[in-house]
Structures are given as C-alpha cells and as structure tokens.
Design a protein around this motif. Structure first.
Motif, PDB file in Angstrom:
ATOM      1  N   ARG A   1       0.810  -1.224   0.000  1.00  0.00           N
ATOM      2  CA  ARG A   1       0.000   0.000   0.000  1.00  0.00           C
ATOM      3  C   ARG A   1       0.845   1.277   0.000  1.00  0.00           C
ATOM      4  NH1 ARG A   1       0.097  -2.397   4.863  1.00  0.00           N
ATOM      5  NH2 ARG A   1       0.525  -1.143   6.743  1.00  0.00           N
ATOM      6  N   GLU A   2       2.023   1.222   0.595  1.00  0.00           N
ATOM      7  CA  GLU A   2       2.868   2.418   0.642  1.00  0.00           C
ATOM      8  C   GLU A   2       3.430   2.783  -0.730  1.00  0.00           C
ATOM      9  OE1 GLU A   2       5.842   2.023   3.623  1.00  0.00           O
ATOM     10  OE2 GLU A   2       4.417   1.884   5.282  1.00  0.00           O
ATOM     11  N   SER A   3       3.358   1.847  -1.691  1.00  0.00           N
ATOM     12  CA  SER A   3       3.861   2.137  -3.036  1.00  0.00           C
ATOM     13  C   SER A   3       2.859   2.934  -3.864  1.00  0.00           C
ATOM     14  CB  SER A   3       4.192   0.834  -3.775  1.00  0.00           C
ATOM     15  OG  SER A   3       3.003   0.114  -4.084  1.00  0.00           O
ATOM     16  N   PHE A   4       1.602   3.025  -3.384  1.00  0.00           N
ATOM     17  CA  PHE A   4       0.590   3.769  -4.136  1.00  0.00           C
ATOM     18  C   PHE A   4       0.761   5.259  -3.859  1.00  0.00           C
ATOM     19  CE2 PHE A   4      -3.576   5.683  -4.820  1.00  0.00           C
ATOM     20  CZ  PHE A   4      -3.877   5.199  -6.079  1.00  0.00           C
ATOM     21  N   GLN A   5       1.168   5.992  -4.881  1.00  0.00           N
ATOM     22  CA  GLN A   5       1.456   7.415  -4.747  1.00  0.00           C
ATOM     23  C   GLN A   5       0.365   8.312  -5.327  1.00  0.00           C
ATOM     24  OE1 GLN A   5       4.135   8.403  -2.960  1.00  0.00           O
ATOM     25  NE2 GLN A   5       4.505   6.210  -2.610  1.00  0.00           N
ATOM     26  N   GLY A   6      -0.696   7.720  -5.858  1.00  0.00           N
ATOM     27  CA  GLY A   6      -1.763   8.525  -6.411  1.00  0.00           C
ATOM     28  C   GLY A   6      -1.540   8.955  -7.845  1.00  0.00           C
ATOM     29  N   ARG A   7      -0.584   8.325  -8.531  1.00  0.00           N
ATOM     30  CA  ARG A   7      -0.347   8.665  -9.938  1.00  0.00           C
ATOM     31  C   ARG A   7      -1.351   7.973 -10.856  1.00  0.00           C
ATOM     32  NH1 ARG A   7       4.946   7.938  -7.988  1.00  0.00           N
ATOM     33  NH2 ARG A   7       5.001   5.814  -8.841  1.00  0.00           N
ATOM     34  N   SER A   8      -2.098   7.001 -10.337  1.00  0.00           N
ATOM     35  CA  SER A   8      -3.178   6.343 -11.067  1.00  0.00           C
ATOM     36  C   SER A   8      -4.371   6.224 -10.138  1.00  0.00           C
ATOM     37  CB  SER A   8      -2.739   4.949 -11.552  1.00  0.00           C
ATOM     38  OG  SER A   8      -2.635   4.063 -10.452  1.00  0.00           O
ATOM     39  N   THR A   9      -5.475   5.716 -10.641  1.00  0.00           N
ATOM     40  CA  THR A   9      -6.622   5.463  -9.787  1.00  0.00           C
ATOM     41  C   THR A   9      -6.392   4.188  -8.973  1.00  0.00           C
ATOM     42  OG1 THR A   9      -7.743   4.122 -11.455  1.00  0.00           O
ATOM     43  CG2 THR A   9      -8.159   6.509 -11.494  1.00  0.00           C
ATOM     44  N   VAL A  10      -7.117   4.055  -7.893  1.00  0.00           N
ATOM     45  CA  VAL A  10      -7.038   2.827  -7.093  1.00  0.00           C
ATOM     46  C   VAL A  10      -7.440   1.632  -7.947  1.00  0.00           C
ATOM     47  CG1 VAL A  10      -8.013   1.601  -5.110  1.00  0.00           C
ATOM     48  CG2 VAL A  10      -7.442   4.036  -4.918  1.00  0.00           C
ATOM     49  N   ARG A  11      -8.437   1.824  -8.804  1.00  0.00           N
ATOM     50  CA  ARG A  11      -8.909   0.740  -9.667  1.00  0.00           C
ATOM     51  C   ARG A  11      -7.790   0.253 -10.580  1.00  0.00           C
ATOM     52  NH1 ARG A  11     -11.589   0.523 -14.910  1.00  0.00           N
ATOM     53  NH2 ARG A  11     -13.015  -1.265 -14.994  1.00  0.00           N
ATOM     54  N   ALA A  12      -7.092   1.175 -11.243  1.00  0.00           N
ATOM     55  CA  ALA A  12      -6.004   0.783 -12.141  1.00  0.00           C
ATOM     56  C   ALA A  12      -4.888   0.093 -11.377  1.00  0.00           C
ATOM     57  CB  ALA A  12      -5.471   2.007 -12.880  1.00  0.00           C
ATOM     58  N   TRP A  13      -4.602   0.592 -10.178  1.00  0.00           N
ATOM     59  CA  TRP A  13      -3.557  -0.014  -9.339  1.00  0.00           C
ATOM     60  C   TRP A  13      -3.933  -1.444  -8.980  1.00  0.00           C
ATOM     61  CZ3 TRP A  13      -3.767  -0.388  -3.614  1.00  0.00           C
ATOM     62  CH2 TRP A  13      -2.544  -0.786  -3.050  1.00  0.00           C
ATOM     63  N   LEU A  14      -5.202  -1.673  -8.619  1.00  0.00           N
ATOM     64  CA  LEU A  14      -5.648  -3.021  -8.263  1.00  0.00           C
ATOM     65  C   LEU A  14      -5.638  -3.952  -9.477  1.00  0.00           C
ATOM     66  CD1 LEU A  14      -8.590  -2.179  -5.834  1.00  0.00           C
ATOM     67  CD2 LEU A  14      -6.377  -3.178  -5.215  1.00  0.00           C
ATOM     68  N   TYR A  15      -5.999  -3.434 -10.646  1.00  0.00           N
ATOM     69  CA  TYR A  15      -5.942  -4.253 -11.857  1.00  0.00           C
ATOM     70  C   TYR A  15      -4.503  -4.672 -12.148  1.00  0.00           C
ATOM     71  CZ  TYR A  15     -10.674  -4.457 -13.725  1.00  0.00           C
ATOM     72  OH  TYR A  15     -11.993  -4.781 -13.938  1.00  0.00           O
ATOM     73  N   ARG A  16      -3.560  -3.784 -11.910  1.00  0.00           N
ATOM     74  CA  ARG A  16      -2.152  -4.122 -12.120  1.00  0.00           C
ATOM     75  C   ARG A  16      -1.742  -5.268 -11.204  1.00  0.00           C
ATOM     76  NH1 ARG A  16       2.490  -1.115 -13.816  1.00  0.00           N
ATOM     77  NH2 ARG A  16       4.421  -1.941 -12.912  1.00  0.00           N
ATOM     78  N   ILE A  17      -2.140  -5.161  -9.941  1.00  0.00           N
ATOM     79  CA  ILE A  17      -1.795  -6.201  -8.974  1.00  0.00           C
ATOM     80  C   ILE A  17      -2.484  -7.514  -9.328  1.00  0.00           C
ATOM     81  CG2 ILE A  17      -1.954  -6.881  -6.545  1.00  0.00           C
ATOM     82  CD1 ILE A  17      -1.793  -3.901  -5.824  1.00  0.00           C
ATOM     83  N   ALA A  18      -3.775  -7.453  -9.672  1.00  0.00           N
ATOM     84  CA  ALA A  18      -4.526  -8.669 -10.005  1.00  0.00           C
ATOM     85  C   ALA A  18      -3.946  -9.347 -11.243  1.00  0.00           C
ATOM     86  CB  ALA A  18      -5.992  -8.334 -10.225  1.00  0.00           C
ATOM     87  N   THR A  19      -3.614  -8.568 -12.257  1.00  0.00           N
ATOM     88  CA  THR A  19      -3.061  -9.142 -13.487  1.00  0.00           C
ATOM     89  C   THR A  19      -1.722  -9.799 -13.213  1.00  0.00           C
ATOM     90  OG1 THR A  19      -4.179  -7.437 -14.805  1.00  0.00           O
ATOM     91  CG2 THR A  19      -2.396  -8.652 -15.866  1.00  0.00           C
TER      92      THR A  19
END
Length: 351
Positions: free
Chosen positions: A68-86
């Motif tokens: 979670r600390e790597s999320f800097q707000g440069r994308s949406t939470v949705r896009a970040w989760l899709y990256r992780i899921a993929t």
C-alpha cells in the motif's frame, strides 16, 4: 513486476493514496472492496476457473495491503488493483504452466453443413462456469459506468475456452484492450512493456481467437438477459429430460450440436451421438427415473441444475449443471459440469 502505480490519477487519487498509506484498515477496505466483484471477473477471464479466481482476488488484496505504501496517487485505485490482479494471475499461470490438451472423441455423428466447420477441440479441465448472480454489477457504477454490466460475448464459455489457448501475456493484453477497453499506453504501463509490444501481442491474440471461436459468433445476441426464446427452449429441455423423451430432446438439438463434460476429456459431436450418450440415463434398467431441475444462469447463458432421486430415496441428489448455448431456437452446445460447482450458484447438494 512491481506493484507501484503509474499514470495520471488526479487529486482524488492523491487523496486515496494518502488514505491507503495511512495503514488504516477501514480506509483501505473502503477504497478497495468496492472493486472486488470486477476484479474477480477479471481473474476469472484470465484463469477460466471460478475457484482459482476467488483465490487470486484474495491474493490481490493481500498484495495490495502489503504494498500500500507504493501507491502514490499517480493512477486510480482501480487501475492499481488491476495491475496487482493481473500480475498475480500471470504469476499463477507461470507456476502452473497450464496447457489445453487433446480431447478424445468416443463418437461423432456430425454431418458438416455450410459454415459449420468443426472447432479445434482441446481439453480444458480447469474450466468452470461463472454464476450470473455475481456479474451485476461487477464494478461500482459511479466509478466506471461502462463496466457495470458484463457483456455476454466477453464472459460466455466459448470465449473463456478460446482465450485459454493464448499465452498468458497475450491473454492479459487481449482482456485489457478488447474487453476492458484500456488504451495501449495504459496496458503497456500495467505490463511493464512498450506500446509496440502490446500492439503486436494483441494482433497475435486476435488471430488465435479467430481460429478458436465459433465461426458464426458475431451473429450471437449480445444481450445480458435471457431471451423469451432461450427460456422456452430451456423449459422444453427440462420437460423432455424429466419425461425421458428422447425424441423431444433430439428435436431440440441442432444436427451438429456438441456435448462436453469438463474436466472429462471426452466430447460428443452430432445429434445422434449425443442422444446415444444420454439414452442410458433416461431409459432402460440403468436409467435415473426421478429427476428434478432448477433453472439458473451461467456465463450469460441459460443453465439448469440437475438432481436425481434413486428408488426409495427420500431426497434428490445433485448430478450436474448443464449450461446451454442456444441459436435460432436450437441447442447447439451443452456443457455439463460436476456438482461441485453448485455452491458457487447458491444451490444445495440435496433437495
């Protein structure tokens, strides 16, 4: 691949990033849980297995919490989760090395007709159905209105089976680009690749799909709700089975219909071959005399849960789930799944 975010997120994403990095479990759940349904559908498309998709969604949220600390707000939470899921799905597929294998056809009575060439056959033992009750809505409509409904052509069993033939990264590219409508640049960022590599992978994936999908797939209706025709055919299918009427069942099947039973590596092609396969269960000394059917929906297709009751038994026991593909009032494919899929559909094992 890393789990950091990239791209343009805006002030809302920046605020979400601060909330995620705070370590507040309630804030984390509020920001991520609303995407759980659509992420499960995404993992299901990647893997073809309902059970594996459930596991990988859990893995996605575990990875998201840890990073979670790597999320800097440069994308949406949705896009970040899709990256992780993929990435989680790609790691899973890299470990499992799943490859469709050859099917063994014990009997074929198909008479080829115009435009009805037989599809290349393959065993996909991990293929499972997806309950329609979990498809609407798969995404929060206030965030992604175009993702609130899952189109039939992107979730039907024929599509799921076809994309299992794609290498994992090609599969990911095709789903992100053609199913979810992501731009090439965003897809390249998610996969840590280049736009040129994404476009090349997409061309190859589309070429493979053209070989694997039914020839007349573009003529299938895209509606998400069952048509009156589908409901009528399903009822006739149930009535004919419960009355052991093989003539009525044969009248429902198209001449080149196909019957498969994942994970069994067998398939029957052609009306006569299918009826010969079904006959012992409906007539004769080994027949199941007492049937009970519960209509349901799977993968935007009509389906029916089959139960049987033996002589002197007080209750019906689960036998299997039949998923039907219907075209022009005829059953063109029946995919029969074992009863272990019943819990996902909220179906009891006995009645």
């Amino acid at each position: 691949m890393g789990e950091g975010d990239a791209g343009s997120g805006g002030s809302g994403a920046t605020a979400a990033g601060a909330a995620l990095r705070s370590g507040d479990e309630h804030a984390f759940a509020e920001l991520t849980d609303r995407h759980r349904r659509e992420l499960q559908v995404h993992c299901y498309r990647m893997l073809g297995s309902f059970d594996d998709a459930e596991d990988l969604v859990q893995e996605t949220f575990l990875r998201a919490w840890r990073s979670r600390e790597s999320f800097q707000g440069r994308s949406t939470v949705r896009a970040w989760l899709y990256r992780i899921a993929t990435n989680a799905c790609l790691d899973f597929l890299d470990r499992r090395q799943r490859q469709p294998g050859p099917l063994v056809a014990p009997r074929s009575s198909r008479v080829p007709g115009p435009g009805r060439a037989s599809l290349p056959q393959a065993e996909i033992p991990w293929l499972q159905p997806y309950p329609d009750r979990l498809l609407d809505p798969p995404a929060p409509p206030d965030v992604e209105p175009d993702a609130a409904l899952v189109a039939k052509e992107t979730i039907e069993l024929a599509f799921l089976a076809a994309i299992q033939h794609l290498p994992p990264r090609q599969r990911a590219v095709l789903i992100l680009r053609d199913v979810l409508g992501w731009p090439a640049a965003d897809t390249a960022t998610l996969l840590d690749g280049t736009v040129a590599a994404v476009n090349s992978a997409l061309q190859r994936a589309r070429a493979t799909l053209r070989q694997r999908l039914p020839q007349r797939r573009t003529e299938w209706p895209a509606a998400t709700d069952p048509s009156a025709e589908e409901r009528a055919v399903l009822q006739r299918y149930v009535t004919a089975t419960e009355s052991a009427d093989l003539t009525a069942l044969a009248a429902l099947l198209r001449e080149d219909a196909r019957f498969t039973m994942p994970p069994e590596p067998t398939w029957y092609e052609g009306r006569d071959a299918i009826i010969e396969c079904w006959a012992p269960a409906l007539i004769g000394p080994t027949a199941w005399k007492d049937w009970c059917h519960v209509p349901t929906r799977a993968n935007r297709q009509p389906a029916v849960a089959c139960y049987v009751r033996g002589p002197g038994r007080p209750r019906y026991h689960a036998l299997g789930l039949d998923v039907l593909r219907i075209e022009a009032g005829e059953v063109v494919e029946v995919t029969a799944f074992p009863p272990r899929v019943f819990p996902a559909f909220g179906l009891p094992m006995t009645r």
